[in-house]
Write a protein that holds these residues in place. Structure first.
Motif, short mmCIF file in Angstrom:
data_model
loop_
_atom_site.label_atom_id
_atom_site.label_comp_id
_atom_site.label_asym_id
_atom_site.label_seq_id
_atom_site.Cartn_x
_atom_site.Cartn_y
_atom_site.Cartn_z
N ASN A 384 -46.09 -35.88 22.90
CA ASN A 384 -44.96 -35.68 21.99
C ASN A 384 -45.42 -34.94 20.73
O ASN A 384 -44.71 -34.08 20.21
CB ASN A 384 -44.37 -37.03 21.57
N TYR A 388 -43.56 -31.67 19.66
CA TYR A 388 -42.77 -31.58 18.43
C TYR A 388 -43.61 -31.16 17.23
O TYR A 388 -43.44 -31.64 16.13
CB TYR A 388 -42.04 -32.93 18.19
N ASP A 415 -49.33 -37.23 13.36
CA ASP A 415 -49.32 -35.77 13.46
C ASP A 415 -48.62 -35.17 12.26
O ASP A 415 -47.97 -35.88 11.49
CB ASP A 415 -48.62 -35.33 14.76
N ARG A 434 -32.49 -38.67 22.54
CA ARG A 434 -33.23 -37.50 22.10
C ARG A 434 -32.62 -37.06 20.79
O ARG A 434 -31.41 -37.14 20.60
CB ARG A 434 -33.11 -36.35 23.11
N PHE A 446 -36.63 -35.95 28.73
CA PHE A 446 -35.63 -36.86 29.30
C PHE A 446 -35.20 -37.94 28.31
O PHE A 446 -34.33 -38.74 28.60
CB PHE A 446 -36.20 -37.55 30.55
N GLY A 447 -35.87 -37.98 27.18
CA GLY A 447 -35.56 -39.05 26.23
C GLY A 447 -36.02 -40.40 26.74
O GLY A 447 -35.46 -41.44 26.40
N LEU A 450 -40.60 -42.37 24.90
CA LEU A 450 -40.83 -43.44 23.93
C LEU A 450 -40.27 -44.78 24.41
O LEU A 450 -40.83 -45.83 24.10
CB LEU A 450 -40.24 -43.06 22.58
#
Ligand code: ADP
Length: 485
Positions: A384, A388, A415, A434, A446-447, A450
Motif C-alpha cells: 500500500n 499510495y 511512509d 476505498r 479491491f478495498g 486493510l
C-alpha cells in the motif's frame, strides 16, 4: 431497491410515526386534563360538604348545649327554655295548655308551632351571637376537620393523602397539619373553601387543602397509555435501524460491484499479456531468437506472478466468509520474518526511486502467528505504501519493531505518501472501502487489503491503528502479544 424508494419510504414512515406519537400525546393530555377536572370537582364538592357539616355540627352542638342547660334549672335559663322544660312536665306550662277548656286540637297545634318557631328564632339569634365570638379553632377543631375531610373525600372517591390549614382573612395560618407547606398557598393545586360562609366578612376564615401526591395520581391515570407509547418508540427505533441497514446494504452492493469491475480489470491485463506472449511464440522468427524467447518467458513469468498475486487477494477475501480462519499458529521471530520481507521488497521500493529503512530494535520479538498470514499482513502494508506514494517526492518507507511493554511487540510501518483524510481514516479497515477521492485512484484495488490485515492482526490477539496526515504521511501501528519463553 432504488435510493429514491428508500427515501420515499423513510419520509412516509417518519410522517406516520410523528402523527401517531402526536395523537397519542394529545390523547394523553386529554385524559390527564379530564382526570384533573374530575379530581378538582370531587375536592370542591368535598370541601363544600365539610363546610356545611361544620355549620350543622355547630348548630347541633348549640342545640344540645341548650337542651342540656334546660335540664339543669340551677344554671339559669331564658324564658323559652323554661317553657321547654315545662313542656316536659305534665302539670305546668304548655302541657297545662292542653287542659285549658275550649281550645280545639287545631288551636293547640298552632300554639305549639308558634311557640317552637319563636324558640328556634331565639336559638338562631343566640347561635349567631355566640358562635361569632368563639375563636375559629374551637368552632372548627382540627381533628374534626381532618376527619370530615377524609370522609367527604373518600365518599367522592379521593383517597389521596392531604395536608390542610385554616387561615384567617389576612392569610395568617390559624392552624395547619405538620407537612402543610405555606409556600404552596397560592399554588393552583391548593383548594380553598370559606368556612362558616354566613359569618361577617371581617371574621371570615378559609380552609386550604392540597394533595402532595396529586401528580403521581394523575400520572397513574395515564399508565395504560405508556406501554403503547413505548411500543411506538420501539417500532420507530426498529424502523430507523432497518433504514440504516438498507442504506448500508445498498452501499455494500455498490462496493461489491466496484470490486467485481476492478477484479475483472486486474485479471484482464495479465491474461491478455500472456495470450499475446503465446501468440508470439507461434511465430517462427521469434522461436529462433533465444533473446526473444528469454524476453517472452520473462513476460509470462511476471504476468503469472501478477495473476497469482491477484488470485491470492481474492482468496484472502474468501477468508472473511469463513467464520474462523484456520490458522496454523507457531512461534516466530518477528524481526527475522520482517527482515526477510524487507530484503525482497527493498528492490521494488528502489525501483521507484525510494528508500526502505528498517529499524528492527525489538529485543524480544517472539510472537505466535501463522507465518504465511503474518507475511501477507506486512506485505500488504508495504505494498500500500508503494501504491499510495506521492509522485512528487521519493518514497521514504520505514519499518520498525520495538518492545513497548513486557508483554507486547510493536511494529510500525510509516511512509511519506499521499496520506489519508480523517474521515476516511476511520473506515479504511472496512471491507471493500476505498478512498474515493484523491489523485491516486488510477491505482486499482479491491478495498480488501486493510480489512484482511485487521482481521489477521485480531486473529493473532493483536490490534492495529492508523495515523495519517493528508499529503504528508501515513503510519500503521501493530501491537502483538509476545509469547513468553
Ligand atoms: P485497496 O488498496 O485495495 O484500495 P486497502 O484496504 O488496502 O484497499 O486500502 C483501503 C484504502 O486505504 C485505499 O483505497 C487507500 O486509499 C487507503 N490507503 C491504504 N494504505 C495507504 C497508505 N499507505 N497511504 C495512503 N492511503 C492508503
Amino acid at each position: 431497491m432504488k435510493k429514491t424508494t428508500i427515501w420515499l419510504l423513510t419520509i412516509i414512515m417518519v410522517i406516520t410515526f410523528t402523527s401517531l406519537l402526536y395523537m397519542q400525546l394529545i390523547y394523553t393530555k386529554n385524559v390527564v386534563e379530564l382526570r384533573d377536572e374530575q379530581f378538582t370537582q370531587g375536592v370542591k364538592r368535598s370541601l363544600n360538604a365539610v363546610s356545611r357539616s361544620l355549620e350543622l355540627a355547630e348548630t347541633k352542638q348549640y342545640l344540645l348545649n341548650d337542651m342540656l342547660q334546660s335540664d339543669m334549672p340551677a344554671m339559669g335559663r331564658n324564658s323559652f327554655t323554661i317553657m321547654i322544660g315545662a313542656d316536659d312536665e305534665d302539670d305546668s306550662g304548655l302541657g297545662s295548655m292542653s287542659l285549658l277548656p275550649g281550645k280545639s286540637w287545631r288551636e293547640r297545634i298552632r300554639d305549639q308551632y308558634t311557640y317552637k318557631r319563636a324558640l328556634l328564632d331565639e336559638v338562631v339569634l343566640s347561635l349567631i351571637s355566640q358562635s361569632n365570638s368563639l375563636p375559629i379553632q374551637e368552632r372548627a377543631d382540627s381533628a374534626l376537620v381532618s376527619d370530615m375531610l377524609k370522609t367527604e373525600l373518600a365518599s367522592n372517591g379521593i383517597t389521596l393523602p392531604f395536608e390542610f390549614a385554616v387561615v384567617n382573612r389576612m392569610g395568617a395560618v390559624v392552624y395547619k397539619t405538620h407537612n402543610y407547606n405555606v409556600n404552596l398557598d397560592n399554588d393552583r393545586n391548593t383548594f380553598v373553601q370559606v368556612l362558616f360562609p354566613s359569618d361577617s366578612r371581617a371574621r371570615v376564615n378559609y380552609l386550604k387543602v392540597y394533595f402532595p401526591d396529586k401528580r403521581d395520581y394523575l400520572i397513574h391515570s395515564i399508565k395504560v397509555i405508556i406501554p403503547s407509547m413505548i411500543l411506538t418508540i420501539i417500532l420507530l427505533v426498529m424502523f430507523i435501524y432497518t433504514i440504516i441497514v438498507a442504506f448500508r446494504q445498498k452501499k455494500l452492493t455498490e462496493m461489491k460491484n466496484d470490486f467485481i469491475n476492478n477484479m475483472t480489470h486486474e485479471f484482464k491485463t495479465p491474461i491478455s499479456s500472456i495470450s499475446l506472449a503465446a501468440q508470439m511464440l507461434n511465430d517462427n522468427s521469434v522461436r529462433k531468437s533465444p533473446k526473444m524467447l528469454e524476453h517472452i518467458s520473462g513476460v509470462i513469468n511476471d504476468e503469472t506472478k501478477r495473476l497469482r498475486f491477484q488470485v491470492e487477494k481474492v482468496l484472502q477475501m474468501s477468508m472473511f466468509n469463513n467464520q474462523k480462519a484456520t490458522l496454523r499458529l507457531q512461534e516466530v521471530d518477528a524481526n527475522s520474518v520482517i527482515q526477510g520481507i524487507i530484503n525482497t521488497f527493498k528492490l521494488k521500493v528502489e525501483r521507484y526511486g525510494g528508500q526502505l529503512n528498517a529499524e528492527l530494535n525489538a529485543e524480544d520479538a517472539i510472537i505466535a502467528v501463522d507465518e504465511m498470514h503474518f507475511t501477507n499482513v506486512i506485505f500488504n502494508l508495504l505494498d500500500n505504501a508503494v501504491k499510495y506514494r506521492d509522485e512528487e517526492r521519493p518514497l521514504q518507507l520505514s519499518v520498525s519493531t520495538a518492545d513497548v511493554s513486557d508483554s507486547h511487540l510493536q511494529i510500525v510501518i510509516a511512509d511519506n505518501g499521499i496520506g489519508i483524510r480523517k474521515d476516511d481514516l476511520k473506515r479504511i479497515f472496512d471491507k471493500f472501502y476505498r478512498v474515493s477521492t484523491g489523485n491516486r485512484h488510477d491505482v486499482k484495488g479491491f478495498g480488501l487489503g486493510l480489512a484482511y490485515v485487521k482481521k489477521m492482526v485480531n486473529e493473532f490477539d493483536g490490534e492495529i491503528t492508523a495515523e495519517s496526515e493528508l499529503g504528508k504521511e501515513t503510519k500503521f501501528i501493530i501491537k502483538l502479544p509476545l509469547t513468553k519463553i
